[in-house]
Design an enzyme around this catalytic site. Sequence first.
Site, PDB file in Angstrom:
ATOM      1  N   ASP A 170       9.595  -3.450  -8.669  1.00 48.44           N
ATOM      2  CA  ASP A 170       9.635  -3.327 -10.126  1.00 48.44           C
ATOM      3  C   ASP A 170       8.439  -2.514 -10.624  1.00 48.44           C
ATOM      4  OD1 ASP A 170      12.029  -4.604 -10.263  1.00 48.44           O
ATOM      5  OD2 ASP A 170      11.301  -6.377 -11.338  1.00 48.44           O
ATOM      6  N   TYR A 173      10.134  -0.134 -14.874  1.00 43.07           N
ATOM      7  CA  TYR A 173      11.050  -0.743 -15.828  1.00 43.07           C
ATOM      8  C   TYR A 173      11.741   0.332 -16.667  1.00 43.07           C
ATOM      9  CZ  TYR A 173       9.654  -5.485 -14.713  1.00 43.07           C
ATOM     10  OH  TYR A 173       9.444  -6.677 -14.050  1.00 43.07           O
ATOM     11  N   ASN A 203      14.633  -5.186  -8.456  1.00 39.72           N
ATOM     12  CA  ASN A 203      15.928  -5.087  -9.126  1.00 39.72           C
ATOM     13  C   ASN A 203      15.928  -4.034 -10.228  1.00 39.72           C
ATOM     14  OD1 ASN A 203      14.150  -7.285 -10.124  1.00 39.72           O
ATOM     15  ND2 ASN A 203      15.609  -7.375 -11.814  1.00 39.72           N
ATOM     16  N   HIS A 286      10.610  -8.087  -2.700  1.00 40.38           N
ATOM     17  CA  HIS A 286      10.575  -8.361  -4.134  1.00 40.38           C
ATOM     18  C   HIS A 286      10.879  -9.805  -4.502  1.00 40.38           C
ATOM     19  CE1 HIS A 286      10.400  -7.376  -8.316  1.00 40.38           C
ATOM     20  NE2 HIS A 286      11.656  -7.766  -8.536  1.00 40.38           N
ATOM     21  N   HIS A 296      14.581 -17.418 -11.609  1.00 41.11           N
ATOM     22  CA  HIS A 296      15.075 -16.813 -10.370  1.00 41.11           C
ATOM     23  C   HIS A 296      15.153 -17.811  -9.214  1.00 41.11           C
ATOM     24  CE1 HIS A 296      14.886 -13.075 -12.512  1.00 41.11           C
ATOM     25  NE2 HIS A 296      13.577 -13.129 -12.640  1.00 41.11           N
TER      26      HIS A 296
END
Length: 432
Positions: A170, A173, A203, A286, A296
Amino acid sequence: MKLQLILTLVFLIVSASVAADYVRPLPRKALQFPWDPKSSQPQQVHISLAGDKHIRVTWITDDNSSPSIVEYGTLPGRYDNLAKGESTSYSYLFYSSGKIHHTVIGPLEDSTVYFYRCGGQGLEFQLKTPPAQLPITFAVAGDLGQTGWTKSTLDHIGQCNYDVHLLPGDLSYADYIQHRWDTFGKLVQPLASTRPWMVTQGNHEKENIPLLKDGFESYNARWKMPFEESGSNSNLYYSFEVAGVHIIMLGSYTDYDKYSEQYRWLKTDLSKVDRKKTPWLIVLFHVPWYNSNKAHQGEGDDMMAAMEPLLYAASVDLVLAGHVHAYERSKRVNNGRSDPCGAVHITIGDGGNREGLASKYINPQPEWSVFREASFGHGELKMVNSTHAFWSWHRNDDDEPVKSDDIWINSLVSSGCVDKKGHELSNLLMTP
């Protein structure tokens, strides 16, 4: 107007897919970047390790005729060496990238400052190569983004006397808005052009549009890592060695089961690790496997089931992850419980993203969880010698880098775990 609507819908879909069942506190505002006219000057310069004594220099130009050359030397303004590289570009819906250059320079001397210039023009940059032997210091921060907290984190990392930056996913963004990749490149250039940044995907790098775009196109084009040098066929997973440390970067968003290319590559890579040469073994990815935050929950379970036996048998010392926007450190752990021959797991997805912090935790705190806090910050990992490392986490509290958690870590080599599990690792590596 139609383009804006499409991008907004895509953004909402992605946001919904990565959100969890918690309410984040208000984040700091996104950074505002002035409009930049097109220029032939090199921009978004960053460096990464590219095999023994070599460094890859990456930059972008708006001028498609600009050459992919790097001039470099040990004195300012005097370039005794020149290297030629390659370039690429990509289009994404209505966006077209600049010319993305990747040029490997070297062989370079260890612990040495080099001055360099990209494309035969523009500003002079300088970098320092990592040491050949321990000690070495890593800065660690994941889930960076482009907010006021990001800037605070980067400012604090800039005060750290580190050799290599590790980023467990990440980055920008950008989330489909491609010019945000450009602003991120400019934001991190002051640090990323001076020390190697070694990253893996999260992600927010996926940016997949079914039937139109495969995932990770922007990430792979802009942040090329030494996957080829480590025998991998994908930029989403690779390894490298530096100053007595073997570091493996895994992909949480590519296949990882026992029949996958990544799993087979991991077995091959682990079979080549020489703990006499690299007594420390570190893994980054990640999505955390050990996570007591409500955010999560369970997302890393499948990857953990497939790969933890390999990492345990190989006596991995430390696992660094992101994704959860908070900090957490575990005891040495394996198979869900404390184990003196397991890895220390650290979640450090608190670099400064625009989504805010994950502030809700599961109670009671699991037995394996030592320290957890929902604050933005960064980590520093100093490998002092072959037996001892010092980890510290620095909270960005009121814009002051407060050291909130620290621990001395003994290597599994020194504890005898590596020798004890040698037969177990051999059996796993020989299993088809």
